[in-house]
Design a protein around this motif. Sequence first.
Motif, mmCIF file in Angstrom:
data_model
loop_
_atom_site.group_PDB
_atom_site.id
_atom_site.type_symbol
_atom_site.label_atom_id
_atom_site.label_comp_id
_atom_site.label_asym_id
_atom_site.label_seq_id
_atom_site.Cartn_x
_atom_site.Cartn_y
_atom_site.Cartn_z
ATOM 1 N N ILE A 139 12.395 2.574 39.381
ATOM 2 C CA ILE A 139 12.475 1.930 38.141
ATOM 3 C C ILE A 139 11.458 0.915 38.333
ATOM 4 N N LEU A 140 10.429 1.132 37.719
ATOM 5 C CA LEU A 140 9.387 -0.003 37.871
ATOM 6 C C LEU A 140 9.195 -0.783 36.297
ATOM 7 N N THR A 141 9.330 -1.882 36.139
ATOM 8 C CA THR A 141 9.400 -2.709 34.861
ATOM 9 C C THR A 141 9.109 -3.903 34.611
ATOM 10 N N ALA A 142 8.235 -4.272 33.685
ATOM 11 C CA ALA A 142 7.703 -5.510 33.417
ATOM 12 C C ALA A 142 8.697 -6.262 32.111
ATOM 13 N N GLY A 145 11.516 -11.477 29.653
ATOM 14 C CA GLY A 145 12.748 -12.032 29.793
ATOM 15 C C GLY A 145 14.116 -11.228 29.800
ATOM 16 N N ASP A 146 14.290 -10.312 28.973
ATOM 17 C CA ASP A 146 15.732 -9.674 28.871
ATOM 18 C C ASP A 146 15.718 -8.237 29.560
ATOM 19 N N THR A 147 14.699 -7.532 29.308
ATOM 20 C CA THR A 147 14.707 -6.322 29.933
ATOM 21 C C THR A 147 15.000 -6.267 31.240
ATOM 22 N N GLY A 148 14.532 -7.076 31.774
ATOM 23 C CA GLY A 148 14.732 -6.943 33.426
ATOM 24 C C GLY A 148 15.918 -7.121 33.937
ATOM 25 N N LYS A 149 16.559 -8.130 33.513
ATOM 26 C CA LYS A 149 18.121 -8.343 33.844
ATOM 27 C C LYS A 149 18.916 -7.261 33.513
ATOM 28 N N ALA A 150 18.737 -6.971 32.223
ATOM 29 C CA ALA A 150 19.682 -5.803 31.566
ATOM 30 C C ALA A 150 19.413 -4.523 32.391
ATOM 31 N N ALA A 151 18.296 -4.157 32.784
ATOM 32 C CA ALA A 151 18.150 -2.911 33.505
ATOM 33 C C ALA A 151 18.644 -3.238 34.854
ATOM 34 N N ASP A 198 2.048 -9.724 29.083
ATOM 35 C CA ASP A 198 0.828 -8.447 28.945
ATOM 36 C C ASP A 198 0.147 -8.350 30.265
ATOM 37 N N ASP A 199 -0.130 -9.264 31.251
ATOM 38 C CA ASP A 199 -0.507 -8.906 32.770
ATOM 39 C C ASP A 199 0.324 -8.199 33.411
ATOM 40 N N ALA A 200 1.639 -8.267 33.148
ATOM 41 C CA ALA A 200 2.622 -7.629 34.084
ATOM 42 C C ALA A 200 2.638 -6.162 33.502
ATOM 43 N N GLN A 201 2.732 -5.922 32.268
ATOM 44 C CA GLN A 201 2.909 -4.745 31.533
ATOM 45 C C GLN A 201 1.525 -3.876 31.815
ATOM 46 N N THR A 202 0.548 -4.416 31.841
ATOM 47 C CA THR A 202 -0.862 -4.024 32.043
ATOM 48 C C THR A 202 -0.799 -3.219 33.532
#
Length: 498
Positions: A139-142, A145-151, A198-202
């Motif tokens: 699972i590769l995720t940017a 703030g919230d998605t990371g912890k919940a994932a 945006d840098d992380a997601q890109t």
Amino acid sequence: MTVLYQSTRDAKLTATASQAILQGLATDGGLFTPLNIPRVNLDFDRLTSASYQEVAKLILSAFLDDFTSEELDHCIAAAYDHKFDVPAIAPLVKLSDHQYHLELFHGSTIAFKDMALSILPHLMTTAAKKHALEQKIVILTATSGDTGKAAMAGFEDVPETEIIVFYPRGGVSKVQELQMTTQTGENTHVVAIEGNFDDAQTQVKKMFNDADLRERLSEAGYQFSSANSMNIGRLVPQIVYYVYAYAQLVKSGEIAAGELINIVVPTGNFGNILAAYYAQQIGLPAKKLICASNENKVLTDFFKTKTYDKQREFKVTTSPSMDILVSSNLERLIFHLVGHSAEQTADLMQGLSQEGHYSLGEVDEDILSLFEAGYATEAETAKEIKRLFDATGYIQDPHTAVASAVYQAYVRESGDKTPTVVASTASPYKFPVVAVEAITGQTGLSDFEALGELQQLSGVELPRAVRGLEVAPVRHETVVEVADMQGAVERYLGLMTN
């Protein structure tokens, strides 16, 4: 008829629900999107007595139709259990004659991402078994703030998975950061980047689209997937709570079945409001979907001008999960707006990537007219936190306050008194300094000093998610430049040794 999911950028790339969940992102960089909206019998006279789990079964059975009934029962039961601190899972709170807050923060990380990320690991591992997948899922995720912890909470120590989360250093609250950096689990990895979301997601999207990296991963026994709302398995479960909220309004006598409502969503990556759109498409009586932005108002400008332009100053605000200039899930709405033309969608996304902007031509105006948009400044957000507290004693987090402020402005401008559900996306305990400062004017408090103040102001018990966080051992301290994100992934997975 089976629901078919197609890449927004290539009509030849199609998948069933379980295949799309496993892949996360299409190999061309597009997002798997339903070509046909399933028929769902939304009998709200019956749904008033349904539990959250029963509503979830109804919605997921329709959209994820290559999962068996037994498989969905298992996933739903495993997801929506004691991890949530109220039996209702997503309670609805009446704050005025027309405004109701849908509390989506009663899960293990006190943010709305728990609503879908509690079930995604079960959907993903079930899909892997269905397709006899032998590779380990990465699972590769940017995260903003919230998605990371919940994932990570969802995937912690799930067999045959690894999860790697990137977040912008200095771009999240201290509570959000500590929730991630203290995360346990042998398969969890957290990396701060010297850049913004945006840098992380890109860069994450770039890694998904890198054919050479994909081949080397496969040879090493790995396959990428995503926990962002780019994954249809993250998005579909978010439809559930809008249907559930409507049923609760009918049950309480606030509205009659069939009566129109508005839905207001604080919006960053566009997944949560897109789920509201899909709820409307399957029969939820929604009059307006109101897209609320903070000072990074790229979506507000888009809905007012039909031009998306990311070439603007990036602002760090008190609502960091919305500090986004490239809203990935908007691509799915664009796909619907241009009549499911993958060619047009791909051209528009190429324009965004290469030139930083695109403009829509002829589109489906029936879809576009469902949406309203507005934004709240930092001052307006703080003012709304205090206004609602003074009026009701209720404390909002800054993201929800953005939505509430935008809604108040919408009512003043339109006179629209339609009953309105505001998606309350995080507990104020996740942003205690912002909430306390807005209400009391106190400045200079640390997050943990503010937690105590917030408990006194609200009378709400400190959630499990933040108890002891201050003294929890930090397990993840890696910081990299944006250009070294792929290197970090390869090191974690043993693809490179240095």
